[in-house]
Design an enzyme around this catalytic site. Sequence first.
Site, short mmCIF file in Angstrom:
data_model
loop_
_atom_site.label_atom_id
_atom_site.label_comp_id
_atom_site.label_asym_id
_atom_site.label_seq_id
_atom_site.Cartn_x
_atom_site.Cartn_y
_atom_site.Cartn_z
N SER A 105 -2.49 -11.25 7.54
CA SER A 105 -3.22 -11.31 6.27
C SER A 105 -3.04 -12.67 5.59
CB SER A 105 -2.71 -10.20 5.35
OG SER A 105 -3.18 -10.39 4.04
N TYR A 130 3.57 -5.92 0.56
CA TYR A 130 2.58 -5.81 1.64
C TYR A 130 2.51 -7.15 2.39
CZ TYR A 130 -1.98 -6.44 3.77
OH TYR A 130 -2.98 -6.76 4.64
N LYS A 134 3.83 -8.34 6.30
CA LYS A 134 3.00 -9.01 7.30
C LYS A 134 3.70 -10.29 7.80
CE LYS A 134 -0.67 -6.35 7.48
NZ LYS A 134 -1.11 -5.70 8.73
C1 WQD Z 1 -10.10 -8.86 -4.73
C2 WQD Z 1 -10.36 -9.45 -6.11
C3 WQD Z 1 -8.80 -8.69 -7.77
C4 WQD Z 1 -10.16 -4.49 -7.62
C5 WQD Z 1 -5.88 -7.43 -0.65
C6 WQD Z 1 -4.77 -7.72 0.31
C7 WQD Z 1 -5.32 -8.51 1.48
C8 WQD Z 1 -6.40 -7.70 2.11
C9 WQD Z 1 -7.50 -7.36 1.11
C10 WQD Z 1 -6.21 -6.09 3.88
C11 WQD Z 1 -9.08 -9.87 -6.84
C12 WQD Z 1 -10.21 -8.19 -8.10
C13 WQD Z 1 -9.98 -5.84 -7.39
C14 WQD Z 1 -10.65 -4.05 -8.91
C15 WQD Z 1 -10.79 -6.34 -9.61
N1 WQD Z 1 -5.86 -6.52 2.67
N2 WQD Z 1 -10.31 -6.75 -8.36
N3 WQD Z 1 -10.94 -5.01 -9.85
O1 WQD Z 1 -5.98 -8.28 -3.54
O2 WQD Z 1 -7.55 -10.13 -2.70
O3 WQD Z 1 -6.41 -8.65 -1.09
O4 WQD Z 1 -6.89 -6.69 -0.01
O5 WQD Z 1 -7.02 -6.51 4.62
O6 WQD Z 1 -4.28 -8.78 2.37
O7 WQD Z 1 -3.79 -8.51 -0.32
O8 WQD Z 1 -8.22 -7.74 -2.49
O9 WQD Z 1 -10.13 -6.34 -3.13
O10 WQD Z 1 -7.82 -5.83 -4.12
O11 WQD Z 1 -9.09 -7.86 -4.88
O12 WQD Z 1 -11.07 -7.19 -10.49
O13 WQD Z 1 -10.82 -2.83 -9.18
O14 WQD Z 1 -10.96 -8.45 -6.94
O15 WQD Z 1 -8.12 -9.10 -8.95
O16 WQD Z 1 -9.40 -11.02 -7.62
P1 WQD Z 1 -6.99 -8.76 -2.57
P2 WQD Z 1 -8.82 -6.84 -3.65
#
Ligand code: WQD
Length: 316
Positions: A105, A130, A134
Amino acid sequence: LLQSNYKVVVLDNLVNSSESSIRRVEEISGRRIEFFKGDIRDYNFLDGVFSSQKFDAVLHFAGLKAVGEAINEPIKYYENNVLGSIQLFKVMQKYNTKSIIFSSSATVYGNSNNSPLKEDMPTGIPTNPYGRSKLVIENILADLYVSDPQWCITSLRYFNPVGAHKSGLIGEDPRGLPNNLLPFISQTAVGIHEKMFVFGNDYDTPDGTGIRDYIHVMDLASGHIRALEKYISKGGVHTINLGTGIGHSVLEVIHAFETVSAKTIPYDIIDRRPGDVGVCYADPSKANLELDWVANRGLIEMCKDTWRWQSQKLLL
Ligand code: WQD
C-alpha cells in the site's frame, strides 16, 4: 488471471467478502475456481491446501485494510495481516512455492515523503497500524529473499483502488459502514446514507480537501498480470507503485460522481480524520517502464463503473 488462462485457487475467510462473488467471477470468465474457505492464520488449513496441489505462485491479498479500524484495533491488524502472512510464507517455504505478489500500500510512504511518490524513496513512518503492518510484511519478504535468493518477491504498492468490473456483477462490497470514500459516496447516491462527511477542507490543496491517486480496480488487476508475467520466473525483490500519477480531491470525486449518477451527494465538511495525509499520489514511471503497463481508466470511468455496480448490486 482466468482470462489469461491461469488456473486459479482462492483461499478466503469471507470476513469482508462473499462466496457469491466468486461464483460471479466464474460467470464472467466462463472458467471454474477452486475455493477453500479458511483463515491464513490457521497453519493447518494452509498446509492442507498446499499439500493438495503444487502452486506456481501466490497472489497475497488477504489483509484487513480499514485505516480507522486499524487505529482502534491494532492487535487485530497485526495478528491478521502480519501473523497471517508469516503462516503463509512458512507454508510456501515448506512446499517450495517461492513466487509471491504481495498487495502492499502507498501508506508505507508515511507523511514524510512528498508526492509524486517513487519506490526508491525511503519508506516513511506509516501514519497508522494498517500501513505499519504492510511495511512490516514488505520487510519480512525482503529478509526472506536475503535468507533464500530462490524467492521471487513483488510488492505492489496500491494507491486508492476504486471502481468495479464493467459487467456490474462484481465490485467493492464492504461489510457494514464503508471506511473508504467511493463506497460511501455510491451508497449515499442510492440513498443508503442521508449524507456523507468530508474529512477536512483545510489541507494545502486547491480546494482544501484531501488529494489521492484513485486507480480503477481493472487497471490494478492488469498490473498484477503484468507483474506475474514479468517476474514469476525471475528471482529478486521488486517494489512497484500501482497508481495513475494523477491526484483528485475529495470534492472533485464527489462532483464527478454527481455528474455520472445525476444524483446530488449531500455532504457536511467536518474535522480531519486522524491518520490521514493531505496529498498522496504516485510516480508510476517504474511500472510503466518495467511492466509496460499504464493505468488508463480516468475518474469518470471509475465513477461510472462504481455507479453501475452500486445500482445493480441492489438487484443481485
Ligand atoms: C480517501 C480520501 C479521506 C471517506 C486507505 C488506505 C489505503 C488504501 C485505500 C487499501 C481521504 C477522504 C474518506 C469519507 C472523506 N487501502 N474521505 N470522507 O485513507 O486514502 O487510503 O484506503 O487498498 O492503503 O490507507 O482512502 O477512501 O479512506 O480516503 O472525506 O467518508 O477521502 O480523508 O482524503 P485512504 P479513503
